[in-house]
Design a protein around this motif. Structure first.
Motif, mmCIF file in Angstrom:
data_model
loop_
_atom_site.group_PDB
_atom_site.id
_atom_site.type_symbol
_atom_site.label_atom_id
_atom_site.label_comp_id
_atom_site.label_asym_id
_atom_site.label_seq_id
_atom_site.Cartn_x
_atom_site.Cartn_y
_atom_site.Cartn_z
ATOM 1 N N ALA A 129 -25.199 42.493 5.255
ATOM 2 C CA ALA A 129 -26.518 42.020 4.848
ATOM 3 C C ALA A 129 -26.673 42.055 3.332
ATOM 4 C CB ALA A 129 -27.587 42.880 5.515
ATOM 5 N N ARG A 130 -26.024 43.005 2.679
ATOM 6 C CA ARG A 130 -26.167 43.083 1.225
ATOM 7 C C ARG A 130 -25.568 41.860 0.544
ATOM 8 N NH1 ARG A 130 -21.954 47.504 -1.372
ATOM 9 N NH2 ARG A 130 -19.998 46.618 -0.535
ATOM 10 N N ASP A 131 -24.612 41.192 1.198
ATOM 11 C CA ASP A 131 -24.025 39.988 0.614
ATOM 12 C C ASP A 131 -25.032 38.841 0.546
ATOM 13 O OD1 ASP A 131 -21.667 41.244 0.160
ATOM 14 O OD2 ASP A 131 -20.503 40.129 1.642
ATOM 15 N N LEU A 132 -25.983 38.817 1.456
ATOM 16 C CA LEU A 132 -27.033 37.804 1.387
ATOM 17 C C LEU A 132 -27.893 38.032 0.153
ATOM 18 C CD1 LEU A 132 -28.098 37.660 5.140
ATOM 19 C CD2 LEU A 132 -26.883 35.878 3.871
ATOM 20 N N ASP A 133 -28.201 39.284 -0.133
ATOM 21 C CA ASP A 133 -28.989 39.612 -1.313
ATOM 22 C C ASP A 133 -28.224 39.264 -2.588
ATOM 23 O OD1 ASP A 133 -31.525 40.685 -2.154
ATOM 24 O OD2 ASP A 133 -30.468 42.428 -2.915
ATOM 25 N N LEU A 134 -26.906 39.397 -2.548
ATOM 26 C CA LEU A 134 -26.069 39.041 -3.692
ATOM 27 C C LEU A 134 -26.003 37.534 -3.903
ATOM 28 C CD1 LEU A 134 -23.765 39.738 -5.823
ATOM 29 C CD2 LEU A 134 -22.179 39.336 -3.904
ATOM 30 N N ALA A 135 -25.769 36.784 -2.822
ATOM 31 C CA ALA A 135 -25.430 35.372 -2.943
ATOM 32 C C ALA A 135 -26.620 34.419 -2.920
ATOM 33 C CB ALA A 135 -24.452 34.986 -1.826
ATOM 34 N N MET A 136 -27.708 34.761 -2.241
ATOM 35 C CA MET A 136 -28.797 33.806 -2.077
ATOM 36 C C MET A 136 -29.470 33.400 -3.384
ATOM 37 S SD MET A 136 -28.836 32.698 0.967
ATOM 38 C CE MET A 136 -30.338 31.751 0.794
ATOM 39 N N PRO A 137 -29.594 34.279 -4.396
ATOM 40 C CA PRO A 137 -30.175 33.799 -5.663
ATOM 41 C C PRO A 137 -29.412 32.625 -6.264
ATOM 42 C CG PRO A 137 -30.194 36.189 -5.620
ATOM 43 C CD PRO A 137 -29.413 35.751 -4.405
ATOM 44 N N ALA A 138 -28.094 32.585 -6.095
ATOM 45 C CA ALA A 138 -27.310 31.436 -6.574
ATOM 46 C C ALA A 138 -27.525 30.223 -5.676
ATOM 47 C CB ALA A 138 -25.828 31.801 -6.616
ATOM 48 N N MET A 139 -27.661 30.453 -4.380
ATOM 49 C CA MET A 139 -27.831 29.349 -3.425
ATOM 50 C C MET A 139 -29.142 28.595 -3.652
ATOM 51 S SD MET A 139 -25.362 29.148 -0.970
ATOM 52 C CE MET A 139 -26.097 28.773 0.629
ATOM 53 N N ILE A 140 -30.195 29.282 -4.101
ATOM 54 C CA ILE A 140 -31.518 28.657 -4.202
ATOM 55 C C ILE A 140 -31.757 27.991 -5.544
ATOM 56 C CG2 ILE A 140 -32.487 30.287 -2.526
ATOM 57 C CD1 ILE A 140 -33.885 31.692 -4.865
ATOM 58 N N ALA A 141 -30.752 27.972 -6.428
ATOM 59 C CA ALA A 141 -30.916 27.304 -7.719
ATOM 60 C C ALA A 141 -31.328 25.853 -7.503
ATOM 61 C CB ALA A 141 -29.622 27.387 -8.517
ATOM 62 N N GLY A 142 -32.251 25.372 -8.315
ATOM 63 C CA GLY A 142 -32.850 24.062 -8.098
ATOM 64 C C GLY A 142 -31.914 22.893 -8.317
ATOM 65 N N ASP A 143 -32.224 21.778 -7.682
ATOM 66 C CA ASP A 143 -31.486 20.532 -7.842
ATOM 67 C C ASP A 143 -32.483 19.400 -7.641
ATOM 68 O OD1 ASP A 143 -29.838 18.146 -7.149
ATOM 69 O OD2 ASP A 143 -28.185 19.568 -7.273
ATOM 70 N N MET A 144 -32.628 18.540 -8.659
ATOM 71 C CA MET A 144 -33.645 17.491 -8.610
ATOM 72 C C MET A 144 -33.392 16.460 -7.520
ATOM 73 S SD MET A 144 -35.785 18.515 -10.741
ATOM 74 C CE MET A 144 -36.869 17.093 -10.775
ATOM 75 N N ARG A 145 -32.205 16.467 -6.914
ATOM 76 C CA ARG A 145 -31.909 15.501 -5.862
ATOM 77 C C ARG A 145 -32.593 15.854 -4.548
ATOM 78 N NH1 ARG A 145 -25.473 15.553 -6.281
ATOM 79 N NH2 ARG A 145 -25.953 17.793 -6.378
ATOM 80 N N ASP A 146 -33.126 17.067 -4.447
ATOM 81 C CA ASP A 146 -33.885 17.458 -3.251
ATOM 82 C C ASP A 146 -35.364 17.522 -3.619
ATOM 83 O OD1 ASP A 146 -35.075 18.515 -1.031
ATOM 84 O OD2 ASP A 146 -33.777 20.266 -0.870
ATOM 85 N N PRO A 147 -36.149 16.529 -3.224
ATOM 86 C CA PRO A 147 -37.567 16.515 -3.596
ATOM 87 C C PRO A 147 -38.395 17.573 -2.878
ATOM 88 C CG PRO A 147 -37.078 14.693 -2.119
ATOM 89 C CD PRO A 147 -35.762 15.320 -2.470
ATOM 90 N N LEU A 148 -37.839 18.226 -1.844
ATOM 91 C CA LEU A 148 -38.576 19.242 -1.097
ATOM 92 C C LEU A 148 -38.276 20.659 -1.588
ATOM 93 C CD1 LEU A 148 -38.183 17.863 2.552
ATOM 94 C CD2 LEU A 148 -40.082 17.520 0.964
ATOM 95 N N HIS A 149 -37.394 20.788 -2.585
ATOM 96 C CA HIS A 149 -37.020 22.119 -3.044
ATOM 97 C C HIS A 149 -38.200 22.815 -3.719
ATOM 98 C CE1 HIS A 149 -35.199 25.035 -5.984
ATOM 99 N NE2 HIS A 149 -34.648 25.406 -4.841
ATOM 100 N N SER A 150 -38.351 24.107 -3.432
ATOM 101 C CA SER A 150 -39.417 24.918 -4.014
ATOM 102 C C SER A 150 -38.814 25.887 -5.031
ATOM 103 C CB SER A 150 -40.156 25.704 -2.918
ATOM 104 O OG SER A 150 -40.727 24.822 -1.981
ATOM 105 N N PRO A 151 -39.121 25.743 -6.305
ATOM 106 C CA PRO A 151 -38.509 26.579 -7.346
ATOM 107 C C PRO A 151 -39.157 27.949 -7.450
ATOM 108 C CG PRO A 151 -39.994 24.995 -8.348
ATOM 109 C CD PRO A 151 -40.005 24.695 -6.872
ATOM 110 N N LEU A 152 -38.874 28.792 -6.481
ATOM 111 C CA LEU A 152 -39.418 30.147 -6.443
ATOM 112 C C LEU A 152 -38.299 31.157 -6.655
ATOM 113 C CD1 LEU A 152 -41.714 29.773 -3.307
ATOM 114 C CD2 LEU A 152 -42.479 29.909 -5.679
ATOM 115 N N PRO A 153 -38.595 32.310 -7.258
ATOM 116 C CA PRO A 153 -37.562 33.340 -7.419
ATOM 117 C C PRO A 153 -37.157 33.920 -6.076
ATOM 118 C CG PRO A 153 -39.706 34.212 -8.058
ATOM 119 C CD PRO A 153 -39.900 32.744 -7.810
ATOM 120 N N TRP A 154 -35.943 34.477 -6.033
ATOM 121 C CA TRP A 154 -35.476 35.101 -4.807
ATOM 122 C C TRP A 154 -36.328 36.313 -4.444
ATOM 123 C CZ3 TRP A 154 -33.257 34.946 -0.388
ATOM 124 C CH2 TRP A 154 -32.790 36.101 0.233
ATOM 125 N N GLN A 155 -36.603 37.152 -5.405
ATOM 126 C CA GLN A 155 -37.333 38.392 -5.148
ATOM 127 C C GLN A 155 -38.826 38.142 -5.309
ATOM 128 O OE1 GLN A 155 -34.951 40.903 -4.605
ATOM 129 N NE2 GLN A 155 -36.539 42.094 -3.614
#
Length: 479
Positions: A229-255
């Protein structure tokens, strides 16, 4: 550290060594590729190995570090990518023979984010045909087997990802989830996973020729399967980095902001008429005790109806699938997948035309009810499935098979329709006649609070242990 030991490290443990240079990115990649070569022939989890490009990437990371460049948050961590997502130069097949020559012109956002973080892609993982089964098999690549044994399905549709990461082929495995395709493989193998909420991880395939349906856009999410489970906490902040090609993306911090403690957890054993297997019941008790021991305030209460939301949501999704994908399934699908979809349509009669529009409108009511409930109880502990995981091809056994595979997984796809985050974490190792089998539970969280679900999964795991360790003992014993 010896190569034969490096593959056993989770991403967090590996990062502690690659950041300092105690283990190079090339050593980490070589260890993962060696493990792939050793166990993948029996599993068929990775269907395209990318050894040469992976080693070149690792060498470049090592050189950059030697030149003083900062390490990314996933520096040198080996990862697999599911074959239904675009990776530049690779085929995005979706497990369909007719799509075997659809070569991605560039990376999907999730692949680009992993690369930017320093992850090394070592291979492409298997999926079910059209990525629309809770089991993983297709005419193009064949069946993925569960590392616990061939008597248990590997789950789907991200079955290759779950089997790979739990067998030690890479420390992280990418997958996606429209009705449970991250959590089914997690429950099948004892992996840990998080279904993020709508808009958290940017998604889009540059190779696609048409936009997906509205429900597919709002129910499908990108994520990871991990051994800890700790690997999710490590990796998800990188996974949620924004990309303008997804108009539904929400630019919120992980924590998110801290909550006043103790955090309240609603606990439900509601089965909506289905039988709750004793091992699932025991897993819920173990998870409940672990959370209480960690300081959470757990209360058994009645939640808003998950059954109504799930049934309406999946019937609406089937209506969209029948309308937008029906011709492709008929023209490009195997006899098996066509028969399965016929049974899906019997079990979940598709909502079409005005009925579909009304169901999509009702979605906001279900979301509102759950938002209000989660304001009081930020987390909800539930079963994931009511029984231990099913056998391979169970969904080919008519309505009874589909009922067991999907009908009873109401806590899975309802969460997709609601757009809420949910973690799936093992809480028990059941002893069956055919051998040990993991049992996972689910933790639903407030909207945008994936971090709360992952923290609760960590609390459970710290007290109950990781399933990869007894799995590796089982795999060694089976040689």
């Amino acid at each position: 550290m010896k190569n034969q030991e490096i593959w056993r490290l989770d991403a967090s443990g590996l990062m502690a060594l690659t950041r300092t240079g105690a283990v190079s990115a090339k050593e980490a990649t070589t260890a993962a590729l060696n493990r792939l070569e050793a166990v993948n022939p029996q599993l068929n989890a990775v269907v395209e190995t990318l050894a040469e490009t992976a080693l070149n990437t690792a060498e470049a990371l090592d050189q950059a570090r030697a030149n003083g460049a900062p390490c990314g948050p996933l520096h040198g961590v080996p990862v697999t990518i599911k074959v239904n997502v675009d990776q530049a130069g690779c085929a995005t097949t979706n497990g369909v023979v007719a799509l075997k020559n659809v070569i991605a012109p560039e990376d999907a956002p999730v692949v680009a984010n992993l690369r930017k973080a320093g992850a090394v892609i070592i291979g492409r993982s298997n999926t079910s045909e059209f990525s629309f089964r809770a089991d993983t098999d297709n005419p193009l690549y064949g069946r993925t087997h569960n590392p616990w044994g061939k008597h248990i399905s590997a789950g789907g549709s991200s079955g290759g990802a779950g089997a790979a990461v739990m067998a030690g082929i890479g420390a992280l495995a990418h997958g996606n989830d429209i009705g449970g395709s991250l959590r089914f493989p997690a429950a099948a193998t004892g992996a840990v996973s998080l279904k993020p909420g709508l808009g958290r991880v940017p998604a889009w395939n540059p190779s696609q020729s048409a936009e997906r349906g509205l429900l597919a856009q709002s129910m499908s999410v990108q994520g990871l399967l991990t051994r800890s489970a700790r690997d999710l906490d490590l990796a998800m902040p990188a996974m949620i980095a924004g990309d303008m090609r997804d108009p539904l993306h929400s630019p919120l911090p992980w924590q998110g902001p801290p909550l006043e403690g103790p955090i309240r957890v609603a606990f439900s054993r509601e089965t909506y008429g289905y039988d709750l297997h004793r091992d699932v019941d025991a897993a819920l008790d173990a998870a409940l005790d672990a959370l209480r021991d960690a300081g959470y305030r757990v209360e058994e209460v009645e939640t808003p109806s998950i059954f109504e939301a799930g049934r309406i949501g999946y019937r609406a999704l089937m209506g969209e699938v029948k309308t937008l994908m029906g011709r492709d399934i008929k023209d490009m699908g195997s006899d098996t997948i066509r028969q399965i979809f016929d049974t899906y349509f019997q079990e979940f009669p598709p909502l079409c035309n005005s009925d579909l529009l009304r169901a999509m409108a009702e979605r906001s009511r279900f979301m509102r009810e759950w938002n209000v409930f989660l304001a009081r109880y930020p987390l909800v502990l539930t079963p994931f499935m009511f029984k231990p995981f099913f056998a391979p091809d169970r969904d080919t056994n008519g309505r009874a098979g589909v009922q067991e595979v999907l009908g009873e997984a109401i806590y899975s796809y309802a969460v997709n329709f609601l757009g809420l985050p949910a973690a799936c974490v093992p809480a028990r190792l059941a002893q069956t006649e055919k051998g040990p089998q993991p049992i996972n539970v689910q933790i639903i969280a407030q909207r945008w609070r994936e971090d709360l679900a992952v923290a609760a999964a960590q609390a459970i795991e710290e007290r109950l242990g990781q399933m990869c360790h007894p799995l590796w003992e089982t795999m060694e014993a089976g040689k």
